[in-house]
Enzyme design. Sequence first.
Site, mmCIF file in Angstrom:
data_model
loop_
_atom_site.group_PDB
_atom_site.id
_atom_site.type_symbol
_atom_site.label_atom_id
_atom_site.label_comp_id
_atom_site.label_asym_id
_atom_site.label_seq_id
_atom_site.Cartn_x
_atom_site.Cartn_y
_atom_site.Cartn_z
ATOM 1 N N SER A 129 0.808 -1.223 0.000
ATOM 2 C CA SER A 129 0.000 0.000 0.000
ATOM 3 C C SER A 129 0.837 1.268 0.000
ATOM 4 O O SER A 129 0.315 2.357 -0.263
ATOM 5 C CB SER A 129 -0.925 0.028 1.229
ATOM 6 O OG SER A 129 -1.787 -1.075 1.238
ATOM 7 N N CYS A 149 -3.906 1.675 -9.637
ATOM 8 C CA CYS A 149 -4.175 1.707 -8.204
ATOM 9 C C CYS A 149 -5.427 2.533 -7.992
ATOM 10 O O CYS A 149 -5.412 3.757 -8.206
ATOM 11 C CB CYS A 149 -3.003 2.314 -7.427
ATOM 12 S SG CYS A 149 -3.367 2.518 -5.657
ATOM 13 N N ASN A 153 -6.962 3.253 -5.187
ATOM 14 C CA ASN A 153 -6.863 4.168 -4.058
ATOM 15 C C ASN A 153 -6.139 5.452 -4.451
ATOM 16 O O ASN A 153 -6.623 6.561 -4.201
ATOM 17 C CB ASN A 153 -6.156 3.490 -2.883
ATOM 18 C CG ASN A 153 -7.099 2.653 -2.050
ATOM 19 O OD1 ASN A 153 -8.070 3.157 -1.506
ATOM 20 N ND2 ASN A 153 -6.831 1.355 -1.964
ATOM 21 N N SER A 194 -2.580 -8.565 -1.975
ATOM 22 C CA SER A 194 -1.871 -7.684 -2.890
ATOM 23 C C SER A 194 -0.377 -7.885 -2.708
ATOM 24 O O SER A 194 0.119 -7.853 -1.574
ATOM 25 C CB SER A 194 -2.244 -6.220 -2.609
ATOM 26 O OG SER A 194 -1.537 -5.344 -3.460
ATOM 27 N N MET A 223 -8.016 -2.824 -1.801
ATOM 28 C CA MET A 223 -7.524 -2.062 -2.929
ATOM 29 C C MET A 223 -8.710 -1.435 -3.654
ATOM 30 O O MET A 223 -9.755 -2.060 -3.818
ATOM 31 C CB MET A 223 -6.759 -2.963 -3.899
ATOM 32 C CG MET A 223 -5.606 -3.717 -3.247
ATOM 33 S SD MET A 223 -6.106 -5.210 -2.336
ATOM 34 C CE MET A 223 -6.309 -6.351 -3.693
#
Length: 400
Positions: free
Chosen positions: A65, A102, A104, A310, A319
């Site tokens: 992350s 991604c 996020n 992930s 995610m």
Amino acid sequence: MAPQIRIPATYLRGGTSKGVFFRLQDLPAAAQQPGAARDALLLRVIGSPDPYGKQIDGMGGATSSTSKAVIVSPSTRPGHDVDYLFGQVAIDSPFVDWSGNCGNLSAAVGPFAIASGLVAPGRIPHDGVCTVRIWQANIGKTIVAHVPVAGGQVQETGDFALDGVAFPAAEVLLEFLDPADGGEGGEGGGSALFPTGQLVDTLDVPGVGRLQATLINAGIPTIFLNARDVGCTGTELQDAINGDAAALARFEAIRAWGAVKMGLIHDVAEAATRQHTPKLAFVAPPADYVASSGTAVRAADIDLLVRALSMGKLHHAMMGTAAVAIGAAAAVPGTLVHQAAGGGPRNAVPGSVRFGHPSGTLRVGAEAALVNGQWRVTKALMSRSARTLMEGWVRVPPTP
């Protein structure tokens, strides 16, 4: 010894991830093009490869992350403001995976673009919401970010709470348009949304056995399993999975064989060079559990449980791109996700599901329709937040 070079950069949180953001024009000339020079630079910025697995000598945070880099530039495509390229940086190997988005960090692209002068001033209201149209260059898709603006500046503070993030911030609404992959499909030559043409497939994984799976390309290629089929309940937190080397090895084997079935790779050995995609997730019907924050999550408040891996580890929350896949799969009757949700949302908002993940809950919506015998998802929606953590320059030693 040559002095370090410094590069304008911004460190941002987007959703439950954070990463180093660059304007393409600010990168050294050699890194403004895809290739070894760009990868080497980003690896050094993030602090990889690190045999200690800590990324102490870089900006990374030693988790999937927080080991991320983003490059944003004025868009070359009509009807778009910026092009957005995402790199998932491996922690302990010299590798940058460009194979997916991604979700996020997608929430931070609009705010970064506005603050960095990449959106035309006439498009930015003094107060209100600025709509930023983003071309996601990794997967060739459009994301529309609705960014709050106050006094002509991005509004970052607010009271929007996101499970997996400690503090509230301003809400950024994201629309992922036509999020299904445009690829040719895997075995069976199926639609882009379901690459094998099946809503439920059987994976025959050596050393693991035969497993039912829903293979979907929406947001990011994702393999969904039933939690019970892999010895899980769906209520697990990170420690229960990430401390079990044998379990992680089984999940990686399943991911590799699923990637072959989806047509993403030709041989399971190639999975090691494609760590970011596909994602692997397992689902279960609702159950009570206690999230990693200590908050009780009630079965009555969610539609299903989802846990996702992930970069080889169980994710601490969810995610963003996998959330898109969850919403899309939940909208199609017959998938394992739809079945785990009891055949559809129990809780309220039409066209959306609320699922439980290790840090709490998240709602995601998707619009799906059967067109000429093929399922199509036209849009997926979810709310995230974003915040600038630091801006200035990153410094790195010159690369050889």
